[in-house]
Design a protein around this motif. Structure first.
Motif, PDB file in Angstrom:
ATOM      1  N   ILE A 161       0.848  -1.190   0.000  1.00 22.51           N
ATOM      2  CA  ILE A 161       0.000   0.000   0.000  1.00 22.51           C
ATOM      3  C   ILE A 161       0.883   1.240   0.000  1.00 22.51           C
ATOM      4  O   ILE A 161       2.035   1.188   0.427  1.00 22.51           O
ATOM      5  N   GLU A 162       0.311   2.320  -0.468  1.00 27.20           N
ATOM      6  CA  GLU A 162       0.942   3.627  -0.370  1.00 27.20           C
ATOM      7  C   GLU A 162       0.095   4.459   0.574  1.00 27.20           C
ATOM      8  O   GLU A 162      -1.078   4.718   0.285  1.00 27.20           O
ATOM      9  N   VAL A 163       0.664   4.853   1.705  1.00 28.46           N
ATOM     10  CA  VAL A 163      -0.025   5.731   2.649  1.00 28.46           C
ATOM     11  C   VAL A 163       0.238   7.158   2.164  1.00 28.46           C
ATOM     12  O   VAL A 163       1.376   7.615   2.152  1.00 28.46           O
ATOM     13  N   SER A 164      -0.820   7.839   1.757  1.00 27.62           N
ATOM     14  CA  SER A 164      -0.686   9.181   1.187  1.00 27.62           C
ATOM     15  C   SER A 164      -0.831  10.262   2.269  1.00 27.62           C
ATOM     16  O   SER A 164      -1.246   9.980   3.399  1.00 27.62           O
ATOM     17  N   LYS A 165      -0.528  11.468   1.876  1.00 27.12           N
ATOM     18  CA  LYS A 165      -0.716  12.614   2.776  1.00 27.12           C
ATOM     19  C   LYS A 165      -2.191  12.702   3.181  1.00 27.12           C
ATOM     20  O   LYS A 165      -2.504  12.964   4.344  1.00 27.12           O
ATOM     21  N   LYS A 166      -3.086  12.459   2.243  1.00 30.28           N
ATOM     22  CA  LYS A 166      -4.526  12.492   2.543  1.00 30.28           C
ATOM     23  C   LYS A 166      -4.915  11.396   3.542  1.00 30.28           C
ATOM     24  O   LYS A 166      -5.723  11.630   4.443  1.00 30.28           O
ATOM     25  N   ASP A 167      -4.322  10.184   3.393  1.00 25.41           N
ATOM     26  CA  ASP A 167      -4.599   9.103   4.352  1.00 25.41           C
ATOM     27  C   ASP A 167      -4.179   9.528   5.758  1.00 25.41           C
ATOM     28  O   ASP A 167      -4.868   9.237   6.736  1.00 25.41           O
ATOM     29  N   ILE A 168      -3.054  10.209   5.847  1.00 23.57           N
ATOM     30  CA  ILE A 168      -2.548  10.675   7.144  1.00 23.57           C
ATOM     31  C   ILE A 168      -3.454  11.764   7.700  1.00 23.57           C
ATOM     32  O   ILE A 168      -3.851  11.717   8.869  1.00 23.57           O
ATOM     33  N   GLU A 169      -3.815  12.733   6.868  1.00 20.28           N
ATOM     34  CA  GLU A 169      -4.678  13.833   7.309  1.00 20.28           C
ATOM     35  C   GLU A 169      -6.046  13.336   7.771  1.00 20.28           C
ATOM     36  O   GLU A 169      -6.620  13.879   8.710  1.00 20.28           O
ATOM     37  N   LYS A 204       5.288  10.729   7.607  1.00 20.47           N
ATOM     38  CA  LYS A 204       5.318  11.095   6.196  1.00 20.47           C
ATOM     39  C   LYS A 204       4.688  10.003   5.345  1.00 20.47           C
ATOM     40  O   LYS A 204       4.681   8.831   5.743  1.00 20.47           O
ATOM     41  N   PRO A 205       4.198  10.369   4.172  1.00 20.24           N
ATOM     42  CA  PRO A 205       3.697   9.343   3.250  1.00 20.24           C
ATOM     43  C   PRO A 205       4.773   8.286   2.989  1.00 20.24           C
ATOM     44  O   PRO A 205       5.961   8.598   2.932  1.00 20.24           O
TER      45      PRO A 205
END
Length: 87
Positions: free
Chosen positions: A9-17, A78-79
């Motif tokens: 998976i790629e954890v994106s900035k949006k996923d973190i936010e 971070k992503p």
């Protein structure tokens, strides 16, 4: 739904936010897993000692746990990418 034995998976900035601290169903990793597999029901994905998708468990790595602990403690994360293998 047939799930793979291994996935990345790629954890994106949006996923973190959009992640919620100390909530295993709504952390950034759970958000990224739901996005990858197009899962709409939040409780179908849980991240704690393993990553659980429905009733299938995937092994967490040390790096995954560091990410989760930092996020839950309110520290900046971070992503990134993670790979999980079925237990």
């Amino acid at each position: 739904m047939i799930l793979p034995k291994r996935f990345t998976i790629e954890v994106s900035k949006k996923d973190i936010e959009n992640g919620i601290r100390e909530d295993p169903h709504n952390c950034p990793i759970a958000n990224a897993v739901r996005k990858k597999f197009n899962i709409r029901i939040k409780h179908d994905v849980c991240v704690d000692w393993s990553v659980r998708i429905k009733d299938i468990h995937y092994k967490n790595t040390g790096r995954t746990m560091i990410f989760i602990n930092k996020f839950d403690a309110g520290k900046k994360v971070k992503p990134t990418k993670f790979t999980f293998t079925q237990v």
